[in-house]
Design an enzyme around this catalytic site. Structure first.
Site, PDB file in Angstrom:
ATOM      1  N   TYR A 188       0.836  -1.216   0.000  1.00 20.30           N
ATOM      2  CA  TYR A 188       0.000   0.000   0.000  1.00 20.30           C
ATOM      3  C   TYR A 188       0.873   1.270   0.000  1.00 20.30           C
ATOM      4  O   TYR A 188       0.636   2.205  -0.784  1.00 20.30           O
ATOM      5  CB  TYR A 188      -0.958  -0.025   1.203  1.00 20.30           C
ATOM      6  N   VAL A 258      -3.571  13.082  -1.774  1.00 23.54           N
ATOM      7  CA  VAL A 258      -2.959  14.175  -1.000  1.00 23.54           C
ATOM      8  C   VAL A 258      -1.633  14.674  -1.587  1.00 23.54           C
ATOM      9  O   VAL A 258      -1.095  15.670  -1.122  1.00 23.54           O
ATOM     10  CB  VAL A 258      -2.743  13.821   0.499  1.00 23.54           C
TER      11      VAL A 258
HETATM   12  O1  DON Z   1      -2.571   6.577   3.240  1.00 24.49           O
HETATM   13  C1  DON Z   1      -2.326   7.767   3.234  1.00 24.49           C
HETATM   14  O2  DON Z   1      -2.582   8.483   4.181  1.00 24.49           O
HETATM   15  C2  DON Z   1      -1.732   8.376   1.984  1.00 24.49           C
HETATM   16  N1  DON Z   1      -0.673   7.572   1.483  1.00 24.49           N
HETATM   17  C3  DON Z   1      -2.766   8.547   0.921  1.00 24.49           C
HETATM   18  C4  DON Z   1      -3.990   9.242   1.397  1.00 24.49           C
HETATM   19  C5  DON Z   1      -4.585  10.159   0.411  1.00 24.49           C
HETATM   20  O3  DON Z   1      -4.064  10.475  -0.653  1.00 24.49           O
HETATM   21  C6  DON Z   1      -5.840  10.760   0.821  1.00 24.49           C
HETATM   22  N2  DON Z   1      -6.150  11.823  -0.091  1.00 24.49           N
HETATM   23  N3  DON Z   1      -6.657  12.738  -0.324  1.00 24.49           N
END
Ligand code: DON
Length: 304
Positions: A188, A258
């Site tokens: 992940y 994000v």
């Molecule tokens: O798992 C996480 O927190 C990040 N790698 C991805 C989360 C994410 O992109 C949420 N977005 N808006």
């Protein structure tokens, strides 16, 4: 169209000052909040771009589209025995529904819990093989063989991913995920750290918009049925607890991350990639949303 792209950055750049770059993953805090770019590719091959369309950024939650696609390819709709299809109205990393509901499965594949679960359903003999399959899918969908993982972002995610660890252990305790939690999380974190440009995600959007057929090679990369499921979940859940507002104002299947990217797929018309790492309080690119709003209005793209 040229007129729209000549002015689109200028028209929307001011929105960046109302947002902030993500800082909960330290490596993401290094992004330049002033970056803003867009790339649009029509299904008949026309390309339009503006601003920082060439800057690299990590997919982050946009990779949830890849893990959902691969888990559906591997398992068919059995995926939905473990993961729901309903929007949450909660933030992307919320844990609350996992405990409170009587069936302890994540609400949908577009939030962190749901994506960790889809990732755990991807077939492969090792974490390396699984991540290679995700990376190969990213390369095929974007028609870019050079896509790689950003190792610094991956290590930063791995070091600070305690909320994701808690989601994963919680799901493991209810048998939503099988296998070693650390291995699932490793895949992940790596998929979130796949590095792309606006053009790459615009090409991915084109494949979804074109029901799974590459407009570049004419090859069928994924079934129409799977593309339809993914576009539907992007429409209802792709921008977390801002999905309803995005559907009302913009009306295009899209998935944000994000890192600042948003992948949009306008059925039977085009793929669009935007990048702007200044985020609103829900974790979506603040100016990126406005660019999509302008395109939706001026090109009449709202699907509803
Ligand atoms: O798992 C996480 O927190 C990040 N790698 C991805 C989360 C994410 O992109 C949420 N977005 N808006």
């Amino acid at each position: 169209m040229k007129d729209i792209f000549d002015n689109i950055i200028k028209n929307n750049i001011d929105f960046i000052k109302d947002g902030k770059v993500a800082s909960y993953i330290p490596e993401l805090a290094k992004s330049n909040p002033s970056d803003l770019g867009v790339y649009l590719i029509t299904l008949n091959g026309q390309e339009y771009y503006a601003g920082d369309y060439n800057k690299k950024f990590t997919m982050q939650s946009i990779s949830k589209v890849l893990s959902l696609m691969l888990s559906l390819i591997d398992n068919g709709e059995e995926v939905f025995e473990k993961i729901g299809m309903e929007p949450t109205g909660d933030s992307f990393n919320s844990i609350v529904n996992l405990e409170l509901k009587s069936i302890h499965k994540p609400f949908n594949p577009m939030i962190n819990a749901g994506a960790i679960a889809t990732t755990s359903m991807i077939k492969g003999n090792s974490t390396d093989e699984k991540i290679k399959r995700i990376l190969d899918l990213a390369k095929k969908l974007s028609n870019n063989p050079n896509i790689k993982i950003n190792e610094d972002v991956y290590l930063s995610e791995k070091t600070t991913g305690d909320r994701n660890r808690s989601l994963a252990y919680f799901m493991k305790s209810y048998n939503v995920i099988e296998g070693a939690v650390d291995d699932v999380l490793d895949v992940y974190f790596k998929q979130c750290s796949i590095e792309v440009t606006c053009k790459d995600i615009a090409n991915m959007g084109c494949v979804l918009a074109n029901d799974g057929i590459s407009t570049k090679t004419g090859k069928k990369l994924v079934s129409k049925h799977i593309c339809r499921i993914i576009k539907t979940l992007m429409s209802t859940c792709g921008l977390y607890d801002a999905s309803g507002e995005f559907a009302v104002h913009i009306g295009i299947p899209a998935k944000s991350g994000v890192g600042g990217g948003i992948l949009a797929a306008v059925p039977r018309k085009m793929g669009i990639g935007v990048y702007g790492p200044s985020l609103d309080e829900k974790g979506n690119s603040i100016a990126g949303i406005q660019i999509l709003k302008e395109l939706s209005e001026k090109l009449d793209l709202n699907i509803y």
